[in-house]
Design a protein around this motif. Structure first.
Motif, PDB file in Angstrom:
ATOM      1  N   SER A  52     -18.838  32.836   7.712  1.00 37.46           N
ATOM      2  CA  SER A  52     -18.334  32.396   6.416  1.00 37.46           C
ATOM      3  C   SER A  52     -17.928  30.922   6.461  1.00 37.46           C
ATOM      4  CB  SER A  52     -17.143  33.253   5.990  1.00 37.46           C
ATOM      5  OG  SER A  52     -16.082  33.121   6.926  1.00 37.46           O
ATOM      6  N   ASP A  54     -15.523  27.932   4.608  1.00 36.89           N
ATOM      7  CA  ASP A  54     -14.408  27.578   3.738  1.00 36.89           C
ATOM      8  C   ASP A  54     -14.070  26.114   4.000  1.00 36.89           C
ATOM      9  OD1 ASP A  54     -12.046  27.711   2.037  1.00 36.89           O
ATOM     10  OD2 ASP A  54     -12.146  29.884   2.352  1.00 36.89           O
ATOM     11  N   ARG A 116     -11.370  25.186  -4.728  1.00 37.27           N
ATOM     12  CA  ARG A 116     -11.196  26.615  -4.467  1.00 37.27           C
ATOM     13  C   ARG A 116     -10.836  27.391  -5.721  1.00 37.27           C
ATOM     14  NH1 ARG A 116      -8.259  26.189  -0.223  1.00 37.27           N
ATOM     15  NH2 ARG A 116      -9.818  26.725   1.326  1.00 37.27           N
ATOM     16  N   LEU A 210     -20.009  25.486  -1.485  1.00 38.20           N
ATOM     17  CA  LEU A 210     -19.134  26.637  -1.279  1.00 38.20           C
ATOM     18  C   LEU A 210     -19.669  27.858  -2.015  1.00 38.20           C
ATOM     19  CD1 LEU A 210     -15.607  24.963  -1.554  1.00 38.20           C
ATOM     20  CD2 LEU A 210     -16.695  25.868   0.510  1.00 38.20           C
ATOM     21  N   ARG A 211     -20.167  27.669  -3.248  1.00 34.87           N
ATOM     22  CA  ARG A 211     -20.753  28.795  -3.990  1.00 34.87           C
ATOM     23  C   ARG A 211     -22.007  29.305  -3.305  1.00 34.87           C
ATOM     24  NH1 ARG A 211     -19.327  25.620  -8.662  1.00 34.87           N
ATOM     25  NH2 ARG A 211     -21.464  24.809  -8.740  1.00 34.87           N
ATOM     26  N   ALA A 214     -21.175  31.347  -0.267  1.00 39.55           N
ATOM     27  CA  ALA A 214     -20.605  32.648  -0.595  1.00 39.55           C
ATOM     28  C   ALA A 214     -21.658  33.624  -1.092  1.00 39.55           C
ATOM     29  CB  ALA A 214     -19.514  32.481  -1.653  1.00 39.55           C
ATOM     30  N   SER A 215     -22.691  33.116  -1.749  1.00 37.67           N
ATOM     31  CA  SER A 215     -23.694  34.002  -2.354  1.00 37.67           C
ATOM     32  C   SER A 215     -24.907  34.250  -1.471  1.00 37.67           C
ATOM     33  CB  SER A 215     -24.164  33.412  -3.689  1.00 37.67           C
ATOM     34  OG  SER A 215     -24.784  32.150  -3.474  1.00 37.67           O
TER      35      SER A 215
END
Length: 666
Positions: A52, A54, A116, A210-211, A214-215
């Motif tokens: 992941s 972040d 965020r 970031l999107r 995450a996807s």
């Protein structure tokens, strides 16, 4: 060409991912990018490792009036780290410090919300945290981030950056569990220096990455468009040799064609290089072969191939190569080429015959002896003066220049610097008289003697310098090789009344442009770089690679030649990529194939095996980062290669290397 290693931040992230591959299979790993520039780098790391992504924010505390000078940093969680030296030197008051901290804290909060949104900060307790930025200078921002992350009780902290000063990397290694600095440029000018493109990362780019992270299913392998490009644009070769039209198209009208090798002990490199050189001599007007060998030893071969020497056979002509590593030139492939070159020259008149020349500098004592021998023929009165000047070289035993250099560098023996320079100047001052004394051969024989005197002067300095630092001695050696090459071109061009065209044989590490490699960021230059700078439109650099096989090499300098197994190339290397292409051998032409050139401009590992091969420390001893399409104009890959055959095949070489499973599976 700019001295750049990474195309952009995404490219740098792919390099870091390769260096962090040992974290791929581990559970509970979080990759944190330091916005904004660190996020594109961290995205590639997280995607490649399957973990992941972040962010962890940190802001520099700029000195009022000199905002680029950091007096400290503030990170998420309100942790402040100060550079006490700057604070004291500029006498910054507590009130000024408080105002700067408050201002940057507000900006930090704004960015947290912008990036965020309502999402919570990542849980770090008990996890492996990989902190990524696009580069470091002093490391103040990273230290602030480390201190804040540590408060969240992670299991491990890893710092990974594409570029930073070596001193910063060492300092950070005392604060975290592991530090990965892909490059440590010396001198270090700026974070953006190793990049081709270093534009500012925007807030929107950070949000998009970031999107996307995450996807995206991080474990899904990316489409291998690189392999499709390479397969569509590769050119077939036969035993490492392209068809004439392909070779001649790459060479064009270049006067200097530098053909490399990924090791000093691989049959296919020697044989293919010799075959290409034959075609250039026969069809493209090339008149000389210059090699990474000592000047006097190679000149004995030159005399043989031009019908001037006392040697009756090619094997006898190669007997001058007595210094380690003898197999570099006393091998079956060179023997065959030298024999062919003599036959080729025998069909030509004297002025058209191609020569064979060495451009290296290791022959300190041998070249001194050749200068004296030359003077005995043309100026007996000058012989004793030359012997006296060179006598200070005799304080070390045998022909070991290293022994002389050690003694001179550490004050245990006399330095000969001025003596050998005086002898070179004396020889040059009498050039016309000496040439006339030998008639028709006077030009060549004087040139031979003058270059020997030059070798002595440079080698004396080289052997002293080699104990002071690798970069300075490496640069001195490659500058000498370039100087010899250009002097040879001028000499042959003057003789033939037209520009000389020369093929040069040397290791990839010497003739691939150093500016496109990791070593270039440390201040090393090389022969290929110097030739390109001297003749930017008039040279071609051709490299070789291999994935696995056998090689003739030694365990250490001066040790016997062995036939060693070459381990399969490492992941994220040029060689592994070429293996995945699925063709046993091929050529990539970066001059005429724009798509391939762009693709191979990304940073990858490349293997270099010299006369020593140490498989147990292969990554440290034999690999470096490079952009292949900037390093070479073309590269030839051969999947599996075999060891070059020395003319003196020892029992150790014959036996070869035992399998790794010995004695279970013999």
């Amino acid at each position: 060409m700019n001295d750049r290693l990474f195309s952009n931040r995404r490219d740098a992230g792919r390099v870091l991912a390769g260096l962090l591959r040992h974290y791929r299979e581990l559970p509970d790993v979080v990759v944190l990018g330091l916005p904004r520039g660190g996020v594109p780098v961290a995205y590639e790391v997280a995607t490649a490792l399957g973990h992941s992504l972040d962010i962890f924010l940190v802001r520099k505390l700029g000195t009022p009036g000199h905002e680029e000078l950091a007096m400290g940093a503030i990170s998420s969680g309100g942790v402040v780290v100060l550079n006490e030296d700057v604070v004291r030197a500029l006498d910054i008051t507590p009130e000024t410090m408080r105002q700067v901290v408050q201002r940057e804290a507000r900006e930090l909060a704004r960015r947290e919300l912008a990036y965020r949104g309502d999402l919570p900060t990542p849980e770090l307790r008990g996890k492996i945290v990989i902190m990524v930025d696009d580069g470091l200078a002093t490391g103040a921002s990273m230290r602030a981030a480390i201190r804040a992350v540590r408060r969240r009780e992670p299991a491990q902290i890893v710092v990974a950056v594409p570029a930073a000063p070596e001193s910063t990397c060492r300092e950070l290694s005392t604060l975290v569990d592991e530090v990965i600095c892909a490059t440590t440029p010396t001198p270090f000018f700026s974070v953006g220096e190793p990049y081709w493109h270093f534009t500012q990362t925007t807030d929107e780019e950070v949000r998009q990455l970031l999107r996307a992270a995450a996807s995206t299913r991080a474990w899904a392998p990316p489409a291998r468009t690189d392999l499709a490009v390479l397969r569509s644009e590769l050119v077939p070769t036969e035993e490492g040799v392209p068809a004439d039209d392909v070779l001649f198209d790459i060479v064009g009208d270049a006067r200097f064609v530098l053909i490399g090798e990924a090791s000093h002990g691989t049959h296919e490199f020697y044989a293919a290089r010799a075959r290409m050189t034959r075609r250039l001599l026969e069809e493209k007007g090339f008149t000389a072969v210059a090699v990474e060998a000592d000047w006097p030893d190679a000149y004995r071969v030159n005399r043989f191939v031009r019908g001037r020497g006392d040697d009756a056979t090619a094997e006898e002509a190669l007997r001058g190569f007595q210094r380690f590593p003898t197999w570099m030139w006393r091998n079956a492939d060179v023997l065959e080429f030298v024999g062919w070159l003599r036959e080729h020259n025998d069909r030509l008149d004297e002025r058209a015959r191609a020569g064979f020349y060495g451009i290296d500098l290791y022959s300190l004592h041998r070249s001194a002896a050749e200068v004296v021998a030359y003077l005995e023929k043309v100026d007996p009165a000058a012989v004793e003066r030359a012997r006296e000047r060179y006598s200070c070289l005799d304080h070390s035993d045998g022909d070991d220049g290293q022994a002389y250099g050690f003694a001179a560098a550490f004050g245990a023996g006399e330095s000969c610097e001025q003596h050998v320079i005086d002898q070179l100047v004396d020889l040059q001052r009498n050039a016309l008289r000496y040439q006339r004394a030998q008639g028709l051969l006077g030009e060549d024989e004087f040139f031979y003697a003058e270059r020997n005197a030059k070798v002595v002067a440079t080698a004396e300095r080289y052997y002293r310098t080699m104990f002071g630092g690798r970069v300075s001695s490496w640069n001195l050696r490659d500058r000498h090789m370039a100087d010899t090459l250009f002097a040879l071109a001028e000499h042959l061009g003057w003789q033939r009344s037209e520009p000389a065209k020369i093929v040069l044989w040397a290791h990839n590490s010497h003739l691939g442009d150093a500016r496109a490699t990791e070593v270039g960021t440390r201040g090393e230059l090389n022969l290929g770089q110097l030739v390109r700078e001297h003749n930017p439109e008039d040279c071609r650099l051709i490299g070789f690679t291999t994935y696995s096989g056998t090689v003739t090499a030694a365990d250490d300098w001066g040790r016997p030649a062995e036939r060693k197994n070459v381990r399969p190339a490492l992941p994220d290397s040029v060689e592994e990529l070429f293996k995945e292409v699925g063709h046993k051998e091929f050529l990539l032409d970066f001059v005429h194939s724009a798509r391939t050139a762009v693709l191979m401009r990304r940073a990858l590992l490349e293997r270099a095996i010299g006369v020593i091969y140490r498989p147990d420390t292969e990554r440290q001893s034999h690999y470096f980062q490079t952009r292949v399409s900037d390093q070479f104009d073309a590269v030839i890959h051969i999947d599996e290669t075999r060891a070059v055959e020395p003319l003196e095949r020892t029992a150790l070489w014959e036996r070869g290397e035992a399998p790794e499973t010995y004695p279970v599976a013999v």
